[in-house]
Motif scaffolding. Sequence first.
Motif: not given
Length: 444
Positions: A182-183, A186-187, A190, A302-303, A306
């Motif tokens: 997930t991390y 997310k990065k 983004q 995570a979505d 963002n």
Amino acid sequence: MKIAGKAFDLPIFKRLLGYVSPYKKIFWITTLLTVVLAFLSPVRPWLIQKTLDDYILVSDKNGLMEMTIILILLLTAEGIIQFFQSYYTSWIGQTVIRDLRSSLFRQITGFQLKFFDKTPIGNLVTRVISDIETIADVFSEGLLTMMGDILKLIVILFVMFFTDWRLTIICLSLMPLLVLATYIFKKSVQIAFQEVRTQVARLNSFVQEHITGMSIVQIFNREEKEMESFKKINKEHRDANIRSVWAYSVFFPVVEIISALSIALVVWWGAKEVINDTLTFGVLLAFILYIHMLYRPIRQLADRFNTLQMGMVSSDRVFKILDSGSLLEMPSTRVGSNGKFEKEDLTKIKGDISFKNVWFSYSENLSLNSAPVKINGSAFEKQDWVLRDLSFTIKKGETLALVGATGAGKTSIINLLNRFYEFQFGEITIDGESIRNFKLETLR
């Protein structure tokens, strides 16, 4: 590539929530519905567990019928609540961006012309249309939905630990892998989303400028050259979107694999416990359902984050336009005959116009003042002035012809008289009163 904006900007978020205040009743109702949905979600697996252990395995047909009716009523209630929750979150989002878009457009119409000289129109179109649509997602898919997902996770985990803490530990054993995935997702998303927003603004600016200036493109036979430039920008826009799609295409299957492994571990360990009569079949089935309910919101969080972060970036862009200092100064006030401050109003005009020692440059590095301190031989004299110490008077009924080469300042004189631009030094008066003391609507 530099990423604009913080992961979460609290001041911007608070300012954005200020637009919700006129509709706070609907907002709190929607929040309540979100909380109710979060608590209803784990009830369904628990009812299925009870139905299987207490009625199906003992062949209790009457009890089975009662539990079936309860499940139908629960699903109906959950569906109705889900409908209103989804409807009102979207309603709040669309209503907020309606108000925000109106405020933004009103602000833009009040800007001085120099703002439009230095700002691509396509960028403003992106702010008014695309960026504000992104802000709507903060309410419809971001804020409340993310709160609901987090609360749902907490409730499900509580119920799972309460039901069987050993199975819960086994379910969570693969959670570090999911957190890491997930991390990374997310990065990557983004960065991809930031690039997409940049490319959208570039595309809008290019299309707007070239359609508006199509006569120039055709006069100089630039069609093929500009087409090549457009293809390059269009390709970069496509590539940015594909990179965001790639991140989703990798992340979601990874989550499904981790979820499937968790189910496999639960079935492997739980089946042995069922055979040994230390675990009921209903609990095992309920945990499989809990895993599905647990991983779905984690996959979406995570979505959602963002979406919230992109909404903050878009909000920052919109608020920068709203906070721009390019608005014209308001009319000054003076003491009237009644001793109170009053605004000038051009309701009775004689028509005498006077320019007194007016200096004007399109440069923004000069501050407004009543008169220059030094002129001859100074740095002031070397400025790129359009009008230099211009003075003339036109009486009512007179006609004045302005003659000169292109760039001599003929149009600038009319622009200054209408306050499309502000002169730096000197004074322009109508009937002896400075034009800066009059209401713009009447002046123009």
